[in-house]
Design an enzyme around this catalytic site. Sequence first.
Site, PDB file in Angstrom:
ATOM      1  CE1 TYR A 181      -3.516  -2.677   0.348  1.00  0.00           C
ATOM      2  CE2 TYR A 181      -2.400  -3.321   2.375  1.00  0.00           C
ATOM      3  CZ  TYR A 181      -3.336  -3.572   1.383  1.00  0.00           C
ATOM      4  OH  TYR A 181      -4.097  -4.712   1.438  1.00  0.00           O
ATOM      5  CE1 TYR A 199      -7.625  -5.985   2.924  1.00  0.00           C
ATOM      6  CE2 TYR A 199      -6.909  -7.388   4.738  1.00  0.00           C
ATOM      7  CZ  TYR A 199      -6.679  -6.815   3.500  1.00  0.00           C
ATOM      8  OH  TYR A 199      -5.518  -7.090   2.833  1.00  0.00           O
ATOM      9  CG  ASP A 258     -11.189 -13.476   7.419  1.00  0.00           C
ATOM     10  OD1 ASP A 258     -10.197 -13.994   7.978  1.00  0.00           O
ATOM     11  OD2 ASP A 258     -11.115 -12.498   6.655  1.00  0.00           O
ATOM     12  CE  LYS A 313      -3.400 -10.867   9.030  1.00  0.00           C
ATOM     13  NZ  LYS A 313      -2.314 -10.278   8.232  1.00  0.00           N
TER      14      LYS A 313
END
Length: 433
Positions: free
Chosen positions: A21, A149, A257, A286
């Site tokens: 980003y 997200y 999620d 993760k």
Amino acid sequence: MSGPVTQEDLDFDRAHIWHPYTSLTKPLKVYPVERAEGCIITLSDGTKLVDGMASWWCVQHGYNNPILNKAATDQLSKMSHIMFGGLAHKPSIELCKKLVELTPAGLECVLLADSGSISIDVGLKMALQYQNSKGRKDKSKFLTIRHGYHGDAFGGLSVSDTTNSMHHIFQGFLPKNIFCKAPETRFDNQDPNVEQIVEEIDVKPFKEIIEKRHEEIAGFILEPIVQGAGGLRVSHPYFLKRASEICKKYDVLLILDEVATGLGRTGKLFAFEHANIVPDILCLGKSLTGGYLTLSATITSREIGNEISDGPAGCFMHGQTYMGNPLACAVGNANLGIIMEGKWKNQVKQIETQLLEELGPLKDHPKVADLRILGAIGIVQLKENVNVEEIQKKFVAAGAWIRPFRNLVYIYPQYTTNPEELTVLTNAIKSSI
């Protein structure tokens, strides 16, 4: 070639390398890292920083962890990778055994993939194939909540909030899914009538959408309890409980999620445990390997797995080159072994207690809009957006590695962070504000 990062290296980095980003023409400042040990990041100039980000939420038990190091080096001497099509290996089997043991009864079919983003795409594909196999071909859309997200793969983007997130630019290219307002009732709401409040404010609009459009909805996907990069919102568990009940009634699969919240981060092994429910499909990533290698797991029920496998395709339509990578699985297996020892429970509780004590007073600060703390997560929401590069300089000067976004200054400390290290992080936040 190994060695310290030179100015020439940094000049090349600035001219040629895209960081997450970040603009190529106006890149943010980067800090060259020499090594990392425990919870300490050492920069090339010798500066030592307490890691407050857990390397974007994936490191739990410290950098250079001897148990995870040994698992990696032992596996390297055997094989770092082998194709998963038609072959099996011990690391993947042992890892999946632990995942089935750790997750609630009913979740027992595991697909190992490359990353958290891909685990979301896998979960969406599972829901679509399942509904198709059941003859419900019109169930081809997903319901999700605002401010979500779900990673950077296109499937995950399609259920991330394209209006309120960084992904609005892709809106015209993505599948059109269905969005409901995010639950507003806070996790820490102490009102004795909180369930009635959640029912009216949060459940009612969700239920109305399901009742009206359930024939076209394959699954409902959300980040349980804690939303991540969409704003770090923390919602009351009763919404998740009721959403699960409503999804079951209307044959809508519940996809959770837990890429950012799974494996202890919120004080429970999985965030959905706060609501005492079990999803149809669970996505993990993760922290699965403790921050060593990229790996994800998507876990579903036998009923869903069998229905997909016996459907028109005759298999689940997904396969990747690095699927079930043995090196990642070996480290993940060792990491889950540490989790299963149970020390994380006290570690996360102690972090939560200290965050409440040291960050709590900021709730009344004139620049602070809100303060949210749950497990090993501390979120300070400011009234105005921050200049990331400028505030990060202050954090580095204070001996802390913290990377805020928009108006959110937050920390996701490693579970092994000791009280003195945690105080460095909280003091850095207080002094920067």
